[in-house]
Write a protein that holds these residues in place. Structure first.
Motif, mmCIF file in Angstrom:
data_model
loop_
_atom_site.group_PDB
_atom_site.id
_atom_site.type_symbol
_atom_site.label_atom_id
_atom_site.label_comp_id
_atom_site.label_asym_id
_atom_site.label_seq_id
_atom_site.Cartn_x
_atom_site.Cartn_y
_atom_site.Cartn_z
ATOM 1 N N THR A 175 67.810 -6.334 -41.574
ATOM 2 C CA THR A 175 67.785 -6.700 -40.156
ATOM 3 C C THR A 175 66.370 -6.694 -39.607
ATOM 4 O OG1 THR A 175 70.003 -5.776 -39.839
ATOM 5 C CG2 THR A 175 68.664 -6.093 -37.864
ATOM 6 N N LEU A 176 65.575 -5.713 -40.031
ATOM 7 C CA LEU A 176 64.190 -5.622 -39.575
ATOM 8 C C LEU A 176 63.405 -6.863 -39.980
ATOM 9 C CD1 LEU A 176 61.731 -4.039 -38.453
ATOM 10 C CD2 LEU A 176 61.482 -3.033 -40.744
ATOM 11 N N THR A 177 63.535 -7.302 -41.241
ATOM 12 C CA THR A 177 62.774 -8.471 -41.687
ATOM 13 C C THR A 177 63.262 -9.743 -41.012
ATOM 14 O OG1 THR A 177 64.222 -8.817 -43.591
ATOM 15 C CG2 THR A 177 62.286 -7.416 -43.914
ATOM 16 N N PHE B 218 55.600 -4.995 -42.274
ATOM 17 C CA PHE B 218 56.194 -3.785 -41.718
ATOM 18 C C PHE B 218 55.837 -2.574 -42.574
ATOM 19 C CE2 PHE B 218 59.073 -7.379 -40.943
ATOM 20 C CZ PHE B 218 59.089 -7.390 -39.555
ATOM 21 N N LEU B 219 55.525 -1.463 -41.921
ATOM 22 C CA LEU B 219 55.337 -0.172 -42.569
ATOM 23 C C LEU B 219 56.479 0.737 -42.135
ATOM 24 C CD1 LEU B 219 51.524 0.442 -41.862
ATOM 25 C CD2 LEU B 219 52.560 -0.899 -43.686
ATOM 26 N N ALA C 230 50.197 -3.980 -38.703
ATOM 27 C CA ALA C 230 51.608 -4.301 -38.927
ATOM 28 C C ALA C 230 52.485 -3.382 -38.072
ATOM 29 C CB ALA C 230 51.953 -4.125 -40.411
ATOM 30 N N ASP C 231 53.716 -3.781 -37.853
ATOM 31 C CA ASP C 231 54.658 -2.950 -37.092
ATOM 32 C C ASP C 231 54.994 -1.704 -37.898
ATOM 33 O OD1 ASP C 231 54.756 -4.743 -34.966
ATOM 34 O OD2 ASP C 231 56.374 -5.899 -35.879
ATOM 35 N N LEU C 232 55.053 -0.568 -37.213
ATOM 36 C CA LEU C 232 55.173 0.742 -37.869
ATOM 37 C C LEU C 232 56.423 1.467 -37.377
ATOM 38 C CD1 LEU C 232 53.815 2.945 -39.658
ATOM 39 C CD2 LEU C 232 52.522 3.622 -37.629
ATOM 40 N N PHE C 233 57.252 1.933 -38.337
ATOM 41 C CA PHE C 233 58.526 2.563 -37.996
ATOM 42 C C PHE C 233 58.777 3.791 -38.867
ATOM 43 C CE2 PHE C 233 59.014 -1.978 -37.134
ATOM 44 C CZ PHE C 233 59.516 -1.974 -35.839
#
Length: 336
Positions: free
Chosen positions: A330-332, A261-262, A311-314
Motif C-alpha cells: 500500500t505504501l508503494t 521509502f525508508l 526519501a519518506d521515512l516511517f
C-alpha cells in the motif's frame, strides 16, 4: 635458518644456496585473476589457486559496472601451526589501516589509502569455507568499496513497480524475513541485510548483493520451504541458513534500485499495527554510526546519507509478516 656448518657444507660441495627470500616472508604470489564485486574491478593474487573458487562463488556472477581504480587483494596461504578452525578475529582501525586478526597465522591488513588488502590465512582456515569467506575473503574488496566509492547502510532492500524500500533496524529486527516475504509476493529483491549508496550522485541509488540470502534459523517457523535446511554455524554465534537466490527460482532479483521509502522495523510494539512517521535525526545517527573511512571520504558519505533522508521515512509496527508485506505494498502504491 641454516647453521654455519650447513652453509660450510654447501660451499664445500659448490652447491649454491637460494637466499632470495627470508623465512618470515609470505609465500610468493604466482596466480592472479580479476573479479567485479558489486561491479567494481578487483584483482586477486594468491599462491593457492583454490582461493579463486571461493571468490568465483562469491563474486563471479557480478559484471563490471564502474571504471574505478582497481582494488588489489593479495591472499597468502600458509601451512600454519594448527589444524583447527581459527577463532573469530578482532578488528581495529588505525587510519589508513584496517586490521583483522584472528591469530598469528590468520590476519589481514587493508590499506584504505592505497586501495589494497593483504591477507595471510592458514590451510586450516581454508578448510572451513564459511569461516574464511565471512571473516576474510568476503570483506576484502568490500572494505575499500564501502570507504572509497560508496556509503554502507545496514538495511535490506526490496522494490515494487520500480519504487525501492529500505528496511532498517537492529540485528534481529526481521529485515531478512520481511524482505523475503516481499520477494515471495512478487517484489524485486535487492539485498537482505546490507546495501550501499553510490557516493557523489544526486539520486538515492543503492546497490546490493541480490544473489545471496541469509536467514536466522527461526525464519523456518515463518516459511515452510526453509524447514529442514542445514544451518551454517557462524563463529559469531549466530547460526544462519545461507542460500543463493537461485534456490528460489520464482524470485525477481536486481542489483540496484532507486529508493523512495525508508522503513524502520518494530516487531516488538505492544499496540496495534501501523505505519507512522519516524524521526530523521534518529535515522541519520543510526546510519552514520557504522561508518569508518579516510577523513577526505567522510564528507561524501555524510552527504549520501543526507540525500537518502530526502526519501519518506516511517516506522512499521507489526507482528504479522503477511500484514506487514501488504502494508508496504500500500505504501508503494499510495505513498503513505
Amino acid at each position: 635458518m641454516l647453521t654455519v656448518q650447513e652453509i660450510e657444507s654447501a660451499c664445500d660441495a659448490s652447491q649454491p644456496l637460494d637466499l632470495s627470500r627470508h623465512e618470515v616472508e609470505a609465500p610468493e604470489l604466482t596466480h592472479a585473476k580479476m573479479f567485479y564485486p558489486y561491479g567494481f574491478p578487483t584483482e586477486v593474487r594468491t599462491n593457492a589457486p583454490e582461493i579463486f573458487t571461493h571468490y568465483q562463488e562469491m563474486w563471479g556472477i557480478f559484471e563490471k559496472r564502474f571504471d574505478t581504480s582497481t582494488i588489489r587483494v593479495d591472499v597468502h596461504v600458509i601451512e600454519g601451526q594448527s589444524t583447527e578452525c581459527p577463532p573469530a578475529p578482532s578488528y581495529r582501525v588505525m587510519m589508513p589501516l584496517m586490521v583483522i586478526a584472528a591469530d598469528s597465522d590468520n590476519y589481514a591488513i587493508a590499506d584504505l589509502a592505497r586501495n589494497k588488502t593483504q591477507i595471510t590465512i592458514s590451510r586450516a582456515a581454508v578448510r572451513h569455507p564459511q569461516y574464511v569467506r565471512y571473516f576474510f575473503l568476503e570483506s576484502t574488496a568490500c572494505q575499500h568499496i564501502s570507504t572509497r566509492y560508496t556509503t554502507p547502510v545496514h538495511a535490506a532492500c526490496v522494490a515494487l513497480n520500480g519504487r525501492g524500500v529500505l528496511l532498517l533496524g537492529d540485528s534481529g529486527a526481521g529485515k531478512s524475513s520481511l524482505a523475503y516475504a516481499c520477494a515471495r509476493a512478487g517484489w524485486t529483491f535487492i539485498a537482505d541485510d546490507s546495501i550501499s549508496l553510490l557516493n557523489g550522485g544526486h539520486e538515492r541509488v543503492v546497490i546490493g548483493n541480490c544473489h545471496q540470502m541469509r536467514f536466522r534459523t527461526t525464519a523456518a517457523e515463518l516459511f515452510t520451504e526453509l524447514k529442514g535446511l542445514e544451518a551454517t554455524p557462524r563463529a559469531t554465534g549466530k547460526p544462519s541458513i545461507e542460500l543463493p537466490t537461485t534456490f528460489f527460482p520464482q524470485l525477481i532479483c536486481a542489483q540496484t534500485t532507486h529508493v523512495e521509502f525508508l522503513v524502520f522495523l518494530n516487531r516488538r510494539y505492544g499496540g496495534p499495527p501501523g505505519l507512522v512517521p519516524y524521526r530523521k535525526e534518529v535515522a541519520r545517527d543510526f546510519m552514520r554510526q557504522i561508518l569508518y573511512s579516510l577523513p577526505e571520504m567522510r564528507a561524501a558519505q555524510f552527504a549520501a546519507i543526507d540525500q537518502l533522508l530526502t526519501a519518506d521515512l516511517f516506522e512499521l509496527r507489526y507482528q504479522n509478516v503477511g500484514w506487514a508485506t501488504q502494508r508496504l505494498e500500500t505504501l508503494t502504491r499510495d505513498g503513505r
